[in-house]
Design a protein around this motif. Structure first.
Motif, PDB file in Angstrom:
ATOM      1  N   GLU A  50      84.826 -33.038  20.729  1.00 23.73           N
ATOM      2  CA  GLU A  50      85.762 -31.989  20.344  1.00 23.73           C
ATOM      3  C   GLU A  50      85.057 -31.035  19.397  1.00 23.73           C
ATOM      4  OE1 GLU A  50      90.060 -31.557  18.008  1.00 23.73           O
ATOM      5  OE2 GLU A  50      89.298 -33.511  18.604  1.00 23.73           O
ATOM      6  N   GLN A  51      85.301 -29.764  19.584  1.00 19.86           N
ATOM      7  CA  GLN A  51      84.678 -28.765  18.726  1.00 19.86           C
ATOM      8  C   GLN A  51      85.718 -27.737  18.311  1.00 19.86           C
ATOM      9  OE1 GLN A  51      81.288 -26.809  20.389  1.00 19.86           O
ATOM     10  NE2 GLN A  51      81.386 -25.105  18.978  1.00 19.86           N
ATOM     11  N   GLU A  52      85.801 -27.456  17.017  1.00 21.03           N
ATOM     12  CA  GLU A  52      86.669 -26.388  16.544  1.00 21.03           C
ATOM     13  C   GLU A  52      85.976 -25.061  16.806  1.00 21.03           C
ATOM     14  OE1 GLU A  52      89.658 -26.489  15.443  1.00 21.03           O
ATOM     15  OE2 GLU A  52      89.965 -28.626  15.113  1.00 21.03           O
ATOM     16  N   LEU A  92      82.437 -29.841  34.102  1.00 20.51           N
ATOM     17  CA  LEU A  92      82.655 -29.792  32.656  1.00 20.51           C
ATOM     18  C   LEU A  92      81.356 -29.571  31.890  1.00 20.51           C
ATOM     19  CD1 LEU A  92      85.254 -32.700  32.311  1.00 20.51           C
ATOM     20  CD2 LEU A  92      85.705 -30.250  32.267  1.00 20.51           C
ATOM     21  N   ILE A  93      80.285 -30.211  32.339  1.00 26.09           N
ATOM     22  CA  ILE A  93      78.992 -30.041  31.681  1.00 26.09           C
ATOM     23  C   ILE A  93      78.538 -28.590  31.790  1.00 26.09           C
ATOM     24  CG2 ILE A  93      76.529 -30.588  31.864  1.00 26.09           C
ATOM     25  CD1 ILE A  93      77.380 -33.444  32.629  1.00 26.09           C
ATOM     26  N   THR A  94      78.771 -28.001  32.955  1.00 24.32           N
ATOM     27  CA  THR A  94      78.383 -26.611  33.165  1.00 24.32           C
ATOM     28  C   THR A  94      79.242 -25.662  32.330  1.00 24.32           C
ATOM     29  OG1 THR A  94      77.729 -27.135  35.434  1.00 24.32           O
ATOM     30  CG2 THR A  94      78.032 -24.812  34.893  1.00 24.32           C
ATOM     31  N   ALA A  95      80.551 -25.872  32.375  1.00 24.13           N
ATOM     32  CA  ALA A  95      81.468 -24.971  31.682  1.00 24.13           C
ATOM     33  C   ALA A  95      81.398 -25.109  30.165  1.00 24.13           C
ATOM     34  CB  ALA A  95      82.896 -25.233  32.159  1.00 24.13           C
ATOM     35  N   PHE A  96      81.169 -26.330  29.687  1.00 20.79           N
ATOM     36  CA  PHE A  96      81.171 -26.579  28.242  1.00 20.79           C
ATOM     37  C   PHE A  96      79.781 -26.943  27.741  1.00 20.79           C
ATOM     38  CE2 PHE A  96      85.705 -28.226  29.108  1.00 20.79           C
ATOM     39  CZ  PHE A  96      86.185 -26.928  29.170  1.00 20.79           C
ATOM     40  N   SER A  97      78.786 -26.243  28.237  1.00 25.70           N
ATOM     41  CA  SER A  97      77.397 -26.578  27.895  1.00 25.70           C
ATOM     42  C   SER A  97      77.071 -26.322  26.434  1.00 25.70           C
ATOM     43  CB  SER A  97      76.429 -25.787  28.776  1.00 25.70           C
ATOM     44  OG  SER A  97      76.597 -24.393  28.562  1.00 25.70           O
ATOM     45  N   THR A  98      77.856 -25.482  25.763  1.00 25.09           N
ATOM     46  CA  THR A  98      77.566 -25.154  24.361  1.00 25.09           C
ATOM     47  C   THR A  98      78.307 -26.062  23.377  1.00 25.09           C
ATOM     48  OG1 THR A  98      79.365 -23.528  24.329  1.00 25.09           O
ATOM     49  CG2 THR A  98      77.183 -22.729  24.936  1.00 25.09           C
ATOM     50  N   ILE A  99      79.053 -27.018  23.875  1.00 26.21           N
ATOM     51  CA  ILE A  99      79.849 -27.862  22.991  1.00 26.21           C
ATOM     52  C   ILE A  99      78.953 -28.714  22.094  1.00 26.21           C
ATOM     53  CG2 ILE A  99      80.039 -29.799  24.601  1.00 26.21           C
ATOM     54  CD1 ILE A  99      82.914 -30.183  23.637  1.00 26.21           C
ATOM     55  N   ASN A 100      79.346 -28.836  20.839  1.00 24.29           N
ATOM     56  CA  ASN A 100      78.618 -29.674  19.895  1.00 24.29           C
ATOM     57  C   ASN A 100      79.219 -31.073  19.895  1.00 24.29           C
ATOM     58  OD1 ASN A 100      76.912 -27.641  19.012  1.00 24.29           O
ATOM     59  ND2 ASN A 100      78.347 -26.944  17.457  1.00 24.29           N
ATOM     60  N   TYR A 113      86.963 -29.832  25.349  1.00 25.62           N
ATOM     61  CA  TYR A 113      86.779 -31.252  25.603  1.00 25.62           C
ATOM     62  C   TYR A 113      85.841 -31.424  26.787  1.00 25.62           C
ATOM     63  CZ  TYR A 113      90.909 -31.611  22.665  1.00 25.62           C
ATOM     64  OH  TYR A 113      91.791 -31.507  21.620  1.00 25.62           O
ATOM     65  N   GLY A 114      84.757 -32.156  26.564  1.00 27.07           N
ATOM     66  CA  GLY A 114      83.753 -32.328  27.611  1.00 27.07           C
ATOM     67  C   GLY A 114      83.874 -33.655  28.321  1.00 27.07           C
ATOM     68  N   THR A 115      82.781 -34.059  28.973  1.00 31.09           N
ATOM     69  CA  THR A 115      82.806 -35.275  29.781  1.00 31.09           C
ATOM     70  C   THR A 115      82.970 -36.532  28.936  1.00 31.09           C
ATOM     71  OG1 THR A 115      80.409 -35.453  29.674  1.00 31.09           O
ATOM     72  CG2 THR A 115      81.325 -34.216  31.504  1.00 31.09           C
ATOM     73  N   GLU A 116      83.656 -37.503  29.529  1.00 36.18           N
ATOM     74  CA  GLU A 116      83.885 -38.803  28.885  1.00 36.18           C
ATOM     75  C   GLU A 116      84.501 -38.659  27.503  1.00 36.18           C
ATOM     76  OE1 GLU A 116      83.498 -41.891  30.286  1.00 36.18           O
ATOM     77  OE2 GLU A 116      83.113 -40.781  32.108  1.00 36.18           O
ATOM     78  N   PHE A 117      85.425 -37.691  27.345  1.00 35.49           N
ATOM     79  CA  PHE A 117      86.159 -37.596  26.085  1.00 35.49           C
ATOM     80  C   PHE A 117      86.730 -38.975  25.786  1.00 35.49           C
ATOM     81  CE2 PHE A 117      90.189 -36.605  23.811  1.00 35.49           C
ATOM     82  CZ  PHE A 117      89.606 -36.156  22.635  1.00 35.49           C
ATOM     83  N   ASN A 118      86.515 -39.449  24.579  1.00 36.83           N
ATOM     84  CA  ASN A 118      86.696 -40.868  24.282  1.00 36.83           C
ATOM     85  C   ASN A 118      88.153 -41.288  24.073  1.00 36.83           C
ATOM     86  OD1 ASN A 118      85.477 -43.412  23.975  1.00 36.83           O
ATOM     87  ND2 ASN A 118      85.778 -43.293  21.768  1.00 36.83           N
ATOM     88  N   VAL A 119      88.993 -40.956  25.032  1.00 31.46           N
ATOM     89  CA  VAL A 119      90.363 -41.461  25.049  1.00 31.46           C
ATOM     90  C   VAL A 119      90.657 -41.908  26.472  1.00 31.46           C
ATOM     91  CG1 VAL A 119      92.796 -40.925  24.740  1.00 31.46           C
ATOM     92  CG2 VAL A 119      91.108 -39.890  23.210  1.00 31.46           C
TER      93      VAL A 119
END
Length: 237
Positions: free
Chosen positions: A98-100, A78-86, A159-165
């Protein structure tokens, strides 16, 4: 000549690193394209569509040779695939990971690529909504989720690592209510059975040098070095 050999080895290693990524793979039959291989780790991931809506207790024995992935390898993926997530919001808020993404953004393209590889499930009442979620147990044995949601209006959430749910709480009731219809599980196998045509996922920078570029550079470098060797020999004479 030793110098030339060393340069050749370095260039070939660089080629391997530049091409490493996620590629479409086969899971059960040649050509089914129901898996994803991570060239950097050698792991093969089952499409999330193949475990969507399944119960946690049954999913690990659902397919022979496949097992639930540990949180460490899932989070690395997930870190690799979603490295650009804010990361937005304060610690503990639901939207922290979560990022729109609009359909003109890089992250939207990333979401589409993810769903193209890991598969997606259409919404029951809204077919234009595409879900590509995967559950995994974190280091505290809490069910977490990572994945992508894409809307027909041209927006997506990553949604990246440790999504808070935490989805472990009251899991049985939620499952009975159909809350996990769109949730798959991250299943892996270490030895691939089939090799499909590669479909690269541009995870980070899509401007990585191509194989052709390396070979052209290598050819030019070899010609240059060869000429230098000849020139030195001529000077000695």
């Amino acid at each position: 000549m030793k110098t030339i050999a060393l340069i050749v080895i370095c260039l070939f290693l660089s080629i391997g690193q530049a091409q490493a990524g996620l590629i479409q793979w086969d899971a059960f039959n040649a050509g089914d394209g129901l898996a994803v291989k991570d060239e950097s780790t050698g792991l093969v991931w089952l499409d999330l569509t193949q475990t969507a809506g399944k119960h946690y207790d049954a999913v690990s024995s659902l397919y022979s040779g496949w097992e639930l992935a540990s949180y460490s390898v899932v989070e690395e993926l997930l870190i690799t695939a979603f490295s650009t997530i804010n990361i937005i919001g304060s610690l503990g808020e639901k939207n922290k990971f979560e990022q729109e993404c609009s359909n003109t953004s890089v992250c939207f393209d990333n979401a589409e690529n993810w769903q193209g590889l890991f598969g997606s499930i259409s919404g029951v009442n809204r077919s234009y909504q595409q879900y590509s979620y995967g559950l995994y147990l974190d280091h505290e044995d809490v069910l977490r989720m990572g994945g992508v949601f894409k809307n027909g209006s041209g927006s997506a959430n990553l949604y990246g690592t440790e999504f808070n749910v935490g989805y472990s709480l009251d899991y049985e009731t939620k499952y009975a209510n159909g809350d996990f219809t769109y949730f798959g599980f991250y299943l892996i196998k270490s030895e691939p059975v089939f090799s499909a045509q590669p479909k690269l996922l541009p995870i980070n920078d899509a401007s990585a040098p191509t194989t052709s570029f390396f070979f052209l550079s290598l050819s030019g470098l070899l010609i240059f070095l060869k000429r230098n060797v000849k020139a030195k020999r001529s000077n000695k004479k």
